[in-house]
Each structure stands twice: as C-alpha cells, then as structure tokens.
Design an enzyme around this catalytic site. Sequence first.
Site, PDB file in Angstrom:
ATOM      1  N   ASP A  22       0.649  -1.133  -0.099  1.00 44.58           N
ATOM      2  CA  ASP A  22      -0.007  -0.106  -0.068  1.00 44.58           C
ATOM      3  C   ASP A  22       0.804   1.181   0.119  1.00 44.58           C
ATOM      4  O   ASP A  22       2.052   1.258   0.564  1.00 44.58           O
ATOM      5  CB  ASP A  22      -0.758  -0.044   1.209  1.00 44.58           C
ATOM      6  N   MET A  23       0.378   2.236  -0.610  1.00 42.74           N
ATOM      7  CA  MET A  23       1.173   3.592  -0.401  1.00 42.74           C
ATOM      8  C   MET A  23       1.674   3.894   0.776  1.00 42.74           C
ATOM      9  O   MET A  23       2.855   4.304   0.636  1.00 42.74           O
ATOM     10  CB  MET A  23       0.082   4.774  -1.180  1.00 42.74           C
TER      11      MET A  23
END
Length: 554
Positions: free
Chosen positions: A402-403
């Site tokens: 995930d970012m």
Amino acid sequence: MQDSCFFTFNEPIDTNELPQQFTYPFYYTPHKLCIQALKQLQQFILAYPHWNHDFGIDHIVEGSNVGKMFGVLVVQNTANELGFLAAFSGKVGESQVHPHFVPPISNIMESGSFYRKGEDELKLINDTIYSIQQSDEYLQSVEIYKTVCSESETELGEYKQKIAANKLYRKSLRESISHTNNEPQLLQQLAKQSSDEHFAYKQLLTQCNKKIQDALARVQLFTKQIDELKLLRKQKSALLQQHIFDTYIFRNARGETANVRDIFATTEFGIPPAGAGDCAAPKLLQYAYTHNYTPIAMAEFWWGQSPKSEIRKHMHTYPSCKTKCEPILGFMLQGLDVEPNPITQKLAKHKVPEIVFEDDAILVVNKPADMLSVPGKIEAESVYSYFQAQYSMPLHMAHRLDMSTSGILIIAKTFDVYTNLQQQFSLRTVHKQYVAIVEGVVTQDSGTIRLPLRVDLDNRPSQMVCFAHGKPAITTWKVVERMQNVTRLHLYPHTGRTHQLRVHCAHSQGLNCAIRGDELYGTPADRLYLHAEHIRFEHPITKEHMSFRVECDF
C-alpha cells in the site's frame, strides 16, 4: 424567526482560529470547531427523545442499519454568528425527518408523496403475484404438471426397457433358428414384432407429450399473468426511480444546480447508485446553501453499534464515502476554497527507495512510506517508475505494498524471474513479516485471524469483511511490546489480500485495534505505522534461500 436546525455553540469559541480553507471531505483531521460541534451533538443525541431507534451503543442489537453515520457542518450566518448544522445518513427509526436535523434533499418518504404512492402500486403488484403463486388452483396445476411429467417419464422408461429385453430375446431366437426350414418366415415375424414395438413407443410418446403439454398449458395460464405483472412492476419501478432522480437537485457555492443523473453521467457506471444524495454531507451543504449559511468546516462520525462487515467504531470520525458522495460533493464544493487532497500532498516526493540487494535477476528495495509501488491514476511517481528510469530493460514488480506502508519490495529484471516469483507468492512459499503499532492494548499474546475480504463497492478502495463473497484472508500475529495505549505487533500474512493487515487489525472480529495512522480504518497520523520488515524466498535463478530484513523507523 430562529432556524431550529442552527445549533449555537454552548461553550465559548475562538473566532480568530477559523480554518483558512474548507474541509477536504475524503481525508481530513477534524478542525477544533468540528470537534467541539461533534461533542455537543453527541450529548444532544443521547438526550434526544424522538428516535424510536436502538443504536446498540452498550449492547448488541440484531439486524442491519443499527449504527448510523452523523455529520456536523460549522457555518456562519448572515449576522456573522458561528454555529453548526447536524445531519444523519439515510433514515433513523424509519424516518428521514427529525426535528433539529437538516431535512433530506428530497423527502420522498413523507406521507402522500409520489414515492409512497408508487410504493403502494408496486406493493399491490407484489401482493397480486404472491396471491397467484399461493393460490390452490396454481399450486394444483403445478403439482399435476410435475406428476404427469414423472408418470410419463416412468411409463416411457419402462416401455424402453421392455423393447430392449424383447430385442435380446429376438436376437437369441435368430441364432437358434439359423439354417432351419422355416427361418425366412420366423425372421419376418421377428422383424414385424420389432417394428410394431417401435411404432407403439412412438404412439405412447405422442400421448405422453400431449398430456404434458395440456398440463403445462394449465400452468401457463397462471405464469403468463405472473410474467405480465412482473414486466409491469419492472416498468413502474424504473419510472419511479427516474422520478426519484428528478427530485434530487443539488446546489453548489456558485449558486448552480445539477440533477443527480447529470452528476453521475460521467462516472464509471453512468447512473446514480441506490441512496445517492442521502448521506449526511450532501444534506448539510444543501441546507447551508439554501439558507444563506457560509460553510466553514465539516466532519462525520459513527454513532452506535459497528456493522459486521465494515469497520465503524462508535464516536470515531470518518471521511465521506467515495461511490455515492464523491461525484456529488465534487459538484457541491465548487465555489468553495477547499483544502487540497492530503493524499497527494503527503506523497513521498522527496524520498527515494533504497536498494537493499541487487544481482542480475532481482532488485530488493526498501520503499518509503507514502510512496506508490506502481504509478497511480493521478500520481506517476512510484517505486516502479523511479527504478525503471534507471534501467534499460523492462522491470516487473513481483508484489506491491500500500502507498502508506513502508518496507521491502522485490523487483524482477526479467519476465521469467517475475513469473517464478509470482508462482512462489501464489503457492504461499514466500515468508513475510510486518511490524505494526496498533491503537489500544492487545491483551492476548498471539493468534490467527481468518476474516474473508472483498472490496467495499460503495467506498473503494476500502475493503470489508464478507463471509458470503469475500476471498479467504489469514493473518497470524504476535505481540512484541505493550506500551501506553498502544501495542507493537509482528504480523504474518498467509494470504495477500488488499488492505488485509489493516482490516484484520481494525475489525471488531479481528484485533479491534486499528493500526496507528490508518486514515481508512482508524485515525490519521503523521504516517501509517506499518512496515514490511522481513521477507524470505527462493532465488529464481540460483535457488538459494534469500532472506532480507530492514528495520522500521518507528
């Protein structure tokens, strides 16, 4: 005349600290005025006498739609007085309207409305369909049809068996009369028997088909009526839905208006989803615009029992939903000076991923928090684009983070290496360890969470627990350290579902402790306290067991 929906603050407020820009509703930290309004509204809700609804605050209530999303909008009136408006999403206690809360965009539920009349018409059609389906005549005709079909199948089957047995008998006779004086005559008789039997079977088949068709025709007298009523119901339902859409007309700060159908025309599906416009945020802004209030700041919070699928905690603030609200608020906020999207602001533009290991086959890198693994829709900078710019050969991301998550990523330098790594991930032979800090004290020392996940269709990219349609998701966890109101954990995902660790930590059936800084399932902070710390896998070329560890910075 004083507006009954305009709440004045019951404690002193500092008018010198108004926000410079309006709240970006899809990612925000509540302004102090909103926090004050939330606390005041929550006390008001506790004492409110009109609900006729159990929110399940301190006990379990069976059923859906128990807890509810509420919202506050801090506004300034034409006399420059500060106050706030309050709203709830959908309806509470079977009503869309409650005193002191802003009304719906379109009160289709009121008595005598076109919607109520349309509902009554549809109910009448449903009742008529049900009465036909439950009538003795219809049920008897269905049973007769089933009986005729069954008896015909049995009768035809038995006759086929008789034909088969006679065929074997005639075969044995032909063998026994071979080369006798009366062989031609007997063979002729046997052939006639075979022909007669097949003719009789065709007659029987015709008779059975006629009985079946007659029985089916009696059933179809009823099913035709049912099909015609269902078609009428579909047509009336579609017209009613279009009429509903026509009543949902939204305003923005420029004084412009737009129909809900026009707003959603350019979205992925092209039509409004069910319930579009009934959330708290659009109702609050609509009321402010139509009553000459200036919007200052907004926040939404969950009140009551957490749903079984989504992650919602009592009294916690949450962003506006994406699927229903993003297109609507995108229009309604036009003309306001709105904060920029903090997601794009927090992207790690000045951080670069570090190389942990490199050879001719793979790159092992340490991704910074708030940097995309691969290019996004609005942001091109990513781990992939950063390294691809430095290599002539095409690179392949073996997996993603995930970012907001930092930590170890593997990049393949050839497609064959990528395919090998993908197979290892698919077979679950890659061992991964994450470190996380969660809000709250986890009392048990270790455990395994098994909660199936799927995307929340109303709020992408959020995920939700779904035992009916979710994909299996398994996480093992272990407590590393308990601190004041937080716990440090090691997390071991056995599957690789989107947001798996974040949901398994935050969900009430998981650890019920959101990861610190989780803007989707918990409370925003300076970063998401989740780091991919260790990975172990087989080298795609040398077949060596590779193991890498990168310590977190929290």
